[in-house]
Write an enzyme that holds these catalytic residues in place. Structure first.
Site, PDB file in Angstrom:
ATOM      1  N   TYR A  66       0.827  -1.210   0.000  1.00 48.73           N
ATOM      2  CA  TYR A  66       0.000   0.000   0.000  1.00 48.73           C
ATOM      3  C   TYR A  66       0.859   1.257   0.000  1.00 48.73           C
ATOM      4  O   TYR A  66       0.678   2.154  -0.829  1.00 48.73           O
ATOM      5  CB  TYR A  66      -0.914  -0.010   1.226  1.00 48.73           C
ATOM      6  CG  TYR A  66      -1.687   1.267   1.411  1.00 48.73           C
ATOM      7  CD1 TYR A  66      -2.850   1.506   0.689  1.00 48.73           C
ATOM      8  CD2 TYR A  66      -1.263   2.245   2.319  1.00 48.73           C
ATOM      9  CE1 TYR A  66      -3.569   2.685   0.849  1.00 48.73           C
ATOM     10  CE2 TYR A  66      -1.970   3.423   2.490  1.00 48.73           C
ATOM     11  CZ  TYR A  66      -3.125   3.641   1.755  1.00 48.73           C
ATOM     12  OH  TYR A  66      -3.822   4.807   1.920  1.00 48.73           O
ATOM     13  N   ASP A 161      -3.711   9.859   2.636  1.00 45.58           N
ATOM     14  CA  ASP A 161      -3.714   8.511   3.207  1.00 45.58           C
ATOM     15  C   ASP A 161      -4.779   8.464   4.293  1.00 45.58           C
ATOM     16  O   ASP A 161      -4.487   8.495   5.479  1.00 45.58           O
ATOM     17  CB  ASP A 161      -2.330   8.185   3.768  1.00 45.58           C
ATOM     18  CG  ASP A 161      -2.274   6.810   4.419  1.00 45.58           C
ATOM     19  OD1 ASP A 161      -3.141   5.973   4.103  1.00 45.58           O
ATOM     20  OD2 ASP A 161      -1.375   6.580   5.242  1.00 45.58           O
ATOM     21  N   ASP A 164     -11.405   5.022   6.057  1.00 44.36           N
ATOM     22  CA  ASP A 164     -12.672   5.002   5.330  1.00 44.36           C
ATOM     23  C   ASP A 164     -13.525   6.218   5.699  1.00 44.36           C
ATOM     24  O   ASP A 164     -13.327   6.833   6.748  1.00 44.36           O
ATOM     25  CB  ASP A 164     -13.420   3.703   5.650  1.00 44.36           C
ATOM     26  CG  ASP A 164     -12.646   2.477   5.199  1.00 44.36           C
ATOM     27  OD1 ASP A 164     -12.233   2.447   4.029  1.00 44.36           O
ATOM     28  OD2 ASP A 164     -12.421   1.568   6.022  1.00 44.36           O
TER      29      ASP A 164
END
Length: 244
Positions: A66, A161, A164
């Protein structure tokens, strides 16, 4: 606490009907900040794990998949990224990757939750939280949606970054926030944001893409595979002021 009978089970309203579990070797830290619940544990097979509000943010086994993508996609898309803004990223992984680019002159990091950074330094100091002492870093603990209003035309690359779109990250998915991002970019600037999972969040992805196509001449979507993330996949939204 999301640990029961020696297993951590991830629970989240954004992926109902499915769950990801990890066997826990030892719970290392539990706390509640002003914004979210924080859990750190050593797992049986994924190394050390950081969990915010019951959702896995990183594991030592697969975090690089990621961090490297969300950083290098925009950094290598810009001809000379000298001034970089990181929004979120309190675990330090994005900062670690940005700091590896020697031509970067300033790194500004805006994280709303100081406790996440403190926890990362204590428990991930040899993995993700390795660059907080970089002299190019200006670390701010603020709401990023408000912070960027003070820096028009300032950044070459902005990396969002975020977690949710629930809780403290909710404002980072609105049209107004992307307007603020655009205004904070220098000419030719590039943005890369966490873009959710195509298997679970197509409606949300489509909505954000629609907003961005109204604001930026160049918009694209990328993805990578991260086993510990929902459905093993995470996307990235790329926006640029460069028409090429």
């Amino acid at each position: 606490m999301s640990v029961n009978e020696g297993w951590f089970k991830e629970k989240e309203v954004m992926w109902p009907g499915q769950a990801f579990s990890l066997k826990v070797e030892k719970v290392l830290h539990e706390a509640k900040s002003d914004y979210q619940d924080i859990l750190v544990f050593d797992s049986n097979s994924y190394g050390r794990v950081l969990v915010l509000d019951g959702v896995i943010q990183l594991t030592e086994r697969d975090e690089f998949a990621y961090q490297e993508m969300i950083v290098n996609l925009p950094m290598l898309s810009h001809p000379q990224p000298r001034h970089v803004l990181i929004i979120g990223g309190g675990d330090g992984g994005v900062l670690r990757e940005v700091a590896r680019h020697p031509d970067v002159e300033t790194i500004t990091m805006c994280e709303i939750d100081k406790m996440v950074v403190d926890v990362a330094k204590d428990f991930f100091g040899e993995t993700t939280a390795t660059a907080f002492d970089d002299p190019r870093l200006n670390l701010q603990f603020q709401d990023a949606a408000e912070y960027i209003k003070n820096f028009p035309g300032h950044f070459d690359v902005i990396i969002v970054d975020s977690s949710d779109p629930v809780g403290p990250a909710e404002t980072l998915y609105t049209r107004e926030f992307y307007i603020g991002l655009r205004q904070a970019l220098r000419p030719g600037g590039v943005i890369c944001t966490q873009g959710e999972c195509m298997w679970l969040h197509l409606e949300l992805i489509g909505e954000v893409l629609s907003h961005c196509r109204e604001l930026f001449p160049t918009v694209d979507y990328a993805y990578t595979c991260v086993p510990s993330y929902p459905s093993g996949q995470i996307g990235f939204l790329l926006c640029s002021l460069d028409t090429s």
